[in-house]
Design a protein around this motif. Sequence first.
Motif, PDB file in Angstrom:
ATOM      1  N   ALA A  10      -7.929   2.832 -15.955  1.00 45.82           N
ATOM      2  CA  ALA A  10      -8.308   3.704 -14.632  1.00 45.82           C
ATOM      3  C   ALA A  10      -8.928   2.929 -14.081  1.00 45.82           C
ATOM      4  O   ALA A  10      -8.842   3.639 -12.781  1.00 45.82           O
ATOM      5  CB  ALA A  10      -8.247   5.321 -15.183  1.00 45.82           C
ATOM      6  N   VAL A  11      -9.784   2.074 -13.873  1.00 45.30           N
ATOM      7  CA  VAL A  11     -10.645   1.771 -13.039  1.00 45.30           C
ATOM      8  C   VAL A  11     -11.060   1.078 -11.904  1.00 45.30           C
ATOM      9  O   VAL A  11     -10.679   1.691 -10.804  1.00 45.30           O
ATOM     10  CB  VAL A  11     -12.429   1.284 -13.636  1.00 45.30           C
ATOM     11  CG1 VAL A  11     -12.962   0.399 -13.018  1.00 45.30           C
ATOM     12  CG2 VAL A  11     -12.951   2.056 -15.187  1.00 45.30           C
ATOM     13  N   LEU A  12      -9.178  -0.241 -12.164  1.00 46.05           N
ATOM     14  CA  LEU A  12      -8.773  -0.753 -11.222  1.00 46.05           C
ATOM     15  C   LEU A  12      -8.055  -0.294 -10.502  1.00 46.05           C
ATOM     16  O   LEU A  12      -7.955  -0.221  -8.936  1.00 46.05           O
ATOM     17  CB  LEU A  12      -7.831  -2.110 -11.786  1.00 46.05           C
ATOM     18  CG  LEU A  12      -8.690  -3.140 -12.425  1.00 46.05           C
ATOM     19  CD1 LEU A  12      -8.519  -3.828 -13.579  1.00 46.05           C
ATOM     20  CD2 LEU A  12     -10.346  -3.626 -11.691  1.00 46.05           C
ATOM     21  N   VAL A  63      -1.144   7.572  -2.171  1.00 48.74           N
ATOM     22  CA  VAL A  63      -1.446   7.740  -3.212  1.00 48.74           C
ATOM     23  C   VAL A  63      -0.186   7.917  -4.203  1.00 48.74           C
ATOM     24  O   VAL A  63      -0.267   8.434  -5.222  1.00 48.74           O
ATOM     25  CB  VAL A  63      -2.248   9.465  -2.333  1.00 48.74           C
ATOM     26  CG1 VAL A  63      -1.594  10.460  -3.815  1.00 48.74           C
ATOM     27  CG2 VAL A  63      -3.589   9.645  -2.537  1.00 48.74           C
ATOM     28  N   GLY A  64       1.005   8.520  -3.200  1.00 48.06           N
ATOM     29  CA  GLY A  64       1.711   9.085  -3.965  1.00 48.06           C
ATOM     30  C   GLY A  64       2.044   7.465  -4.883  1.00 48.06           C
ATOM     31  O   GLY A  64       3.291   7.551  -6.135  1.00 48.06           O
ATOM     32  N   TRP A  65       2.281   6.213  -4.360  1.00 58.27           N
ATOM     33  CA  TRP A  65       2.529   5.067  -4.947  1.00 58.27           C
ATOM     34  C   TRP A  65       1.380   5.176  -6.137  1.00 58.27           C
ATOM     35  O   TRP A  65       2.796   4.248  -7.305  1.00 58.27           O
ATOM     36  CB  TRP A  65       2.422   3.640  -3.967  1.00 58.27           C
ATOM     37  CG  TRP A  65       2.678   2.732  -4.915  1.00 58.27           C
ATOM     38  CD1 TRP A  65       3.699   2.110  -5.168  1.00 58.27           C
ATOM     39  CD2 TRP A  65       1.951   0.857  -5.262  1.00 58.27           C
ATOM     40  NE1 TRP A  65       3.929   0.570  -5.495  1.00 58.27           N
ATOM     41  CE2 TRP A  65       2.539   0.392  -5.807  1.00 58.27           C
ATOM     42  CE3 TRP A  65       0.239   1.612  -5.491  1.00 58.27           C
ATOM     43  CZ2 TRP A  65       1.815  -0.499  -5.757  1.00 58.27           C
ATOM     44  CZ3 TRP A  65      -0.591   0.826  -5.841  1.00 58.27           C
ATOM     45  CH2 TRP A  65       0.530  -0.424  -7.000  1.00 58.27           C
ATOM     46  N   THR A  66       0.610   5.737  -6.390  1.00 58.57           N
ATOM     47  CA  THR A  66      -0.148   5.679  -7.423  1.00 58.57           C
ATOM     48  C   THR A  66       0.341   6.212  -8.596  1.00 58.57           C
ATOM     49  O   THR A  66       0.187   5.955  -9.406  1.00 58.57           O
ATOM     50  CB  THR A  66      -2.090   5.144  -7.069  1.00 58.57           C
ATOM     51  OG1 THR A  66      -2.476   3.989  -6.005  1.00 58.57           O
ATOM     52  CG2 THR A  66      -2.778   5.200  -8.004  1.00 58.57           C
ATOM     53  N   ALA A  67       0.124   7.382  -7.833  1.00 57.63           N
ATOM     54  CA  ALA A  67       0.782   8.379  -9.126  1.00 57.63           C
ATOM     55  C   ALA A  67       1.663   8.257  -9.989  1.00 57.63           C
ATOM     56  O   ALA A  67       1.883   8.535 -10.833  1.00 57.63           O
ATOM     57  CB  ALA A  67       0.501  10.023  -7.823  1.00 57.63           C
ATOM     58  N   HIS A  71      -1.833   6.730 -12.637  1.00 57.04           N
ATOM     59  CA  HIS A  71      -2.668   7.389 -12.069  1.00 57.04           C
ATOM     60  C   HIS A  71      -2.504   8.126 -11.555  1.00 57.04           C
ATOM     61  O   HIS A  71      -3.478   7.587 -10.657  1.00 57.04           O
ATOM     62  CB  HIS A  71      -3.195   5.436 -11.555  1.00 57.04           C
ATOM     63  CG  HIS A  71      -2.984   4.647 -12.780  1.00 57.04           C
ATOM     64  ND1 HIS A  71      -3.421   4.539 -14.224  1.00 57.04           N
ATOM     65  CD2 HIS A  71      -2.027   3.521 -12.905  1.00 57.04           C
ATOM     66  CE1 HIS A  71      -2.465   3.779 -14.324  1.00 57.04           C
ATOM     67  NE2 HIS A  71      -1.503   2.820 -13.417  1.00 57.04           N
ATOM     68  N   SER A  72      -2.399   9.040 -11.721  1.00 55.48           N
ATOM     69  CA  SER A  72      -2.997  10.165 -11.033  1.00 55.48           C
ATOM     70  C   SER A  72      -4.191  10.513 -10.565  1.00 55.48           C
ATOM     71  O   SER A  72      -5.292  10.686  -9.440  1.00 55.48           O
ATOM     72  CB  SER A  72      -2.106  11.394 -10.745  1.00 55.48           C
ATOM     73  OG  SER A  72      -1.087  11.616 -10.958  1.00 55.48           O
ATOM     74  N   ALA A  73      -4.780  10.824 -11.747  1.00 51.57           N
ATOM     75  CA  ALA A  73      -6.519  10.157 -11.279  1.00 51.57           C
ATOM     76  C   ALA A  73      -7.120   9.973 -10.757  1.00 51.57           C
ATOM     77  O   ALA A  73      -8.334   9.855  -9.739  1.00 51.57           O
ATOM     78  CB  ALA A  73      -7.392  10.687 -12.919  1.00 51.57           C
ATOM     79  N   ALA A  74      -6.992   8.426 -11.054  1.00 50.17           N
ATOM     80  CA  ALA A  74      -7.683   7.398 -10.015  1.00 50.17           C
ATOM     81  C   ALA A  74      -6.856   7.478  -8.861  1.00 50.17           C
ATOM     82  O   ALA A  74      -7.692   7.395  -7.660  1.00 50.17           O
ATOM     83  CB  ALA A  74      -6.890   6.407 -10.402  1.00 50.17           C
ATOM     84  N   ALA A  75      -5.914   8.235  -8.448  1.00 53.51           N
ATOM     85  CA  ALA A  75      -5.627   8.237  -6.979  1.00 53.51           C
ATOM     86  C   ALA A  75      -6.777   9.240  -5.973  1.00 53.51           C
ATOM     87  O   ALA A  75      -6.324   9.273  -5.239  1.00 53.51           O
ATOM     88  CB  ALA A  75      -3.724   8.670  -7.044  1.00 53.51           C
ATOM     89  N   VAL A  76      -6.511  10.409  -6.979  1.00 60.10           N
ATOM     90  CA  VAL A  76      -6.760  11.721  -6.346  1.00 60.10           C
ATOM     91  C   VAL A  76      -8.600  11.524  -6.576  1.00 60.10           C
ATOM     92  O   VAL A  76      -9.179  10.962  -5.532  1.00 60.10           O
ATOM     93  CB  VAL A  76      -6.634  12.602  -7.406  1.00 60.10           C
ATOM     94  CG1 VAL A  76      -8.276  13.766  -6.632  1.00 60.10           C
ATOM     95  CG2 VAL A  76      -5.802  13.391  -7.327  1.00 60.10           C
ATOM     96  N   GLY A  77      -9.400  10.429  -7.579  1.00 59.45           N
ATOM     97  CA  GLY A  77     -11.242  10.431  -6.861  1.00 59.45           C
ATOM     98  C   GLY A  77     -11.307   9.101  -6.411  1.00 59.45           C
ATOM     99  O   GLY A  77     -11.813   9.175  -5.790  1.00 59.45           O
TER     100      GLY A  77
END
Length: 132
Positions: A10-12, A63-67, A71-77
């Motif tokens: 999730a870091v990257l 955000v949509g692309w990442t989710a 990786h929803s948590a990564a998108a939000v954070g």
Amino acid sequence: MRIHKPVPQAVLPALASAGASAAAWAGWLGWDQRYDVQADGSTSGPYEVWQVGGLVLTLLVAVGWTAVRGHSAAAVGGTTAGLTLAACVDWSDDASGLFMVGVALVMVGTFVASAVVCAVIDVLRRDVPVPH
């Protein structure tokens, strides 16, 4: 002998989301620092509606692309951190005394909006069958 531990998955995506958010802020809002004086003497700005709308749409896609990739948590954070940092840098010379109020509003608004987008995408992803 050094043992390298793998970077958590999730870091990257979080770093990519933060970087993309800060870059989007710079691209849409960072260059416009001038307030516009209206005919009646009032001021508006420095941002125009189309600039903020462009930023929102850009972030919605990011955000949509990442989710969608799980990786929803990564998108939000990441999005929240990147946009908050960009607001801090852009508004650091504010003399009105409302600098931190604006930054807090950006942070809370980004967190809530990106969390809602990710929640909707997560629900939709669960309902779509995966082809084998």
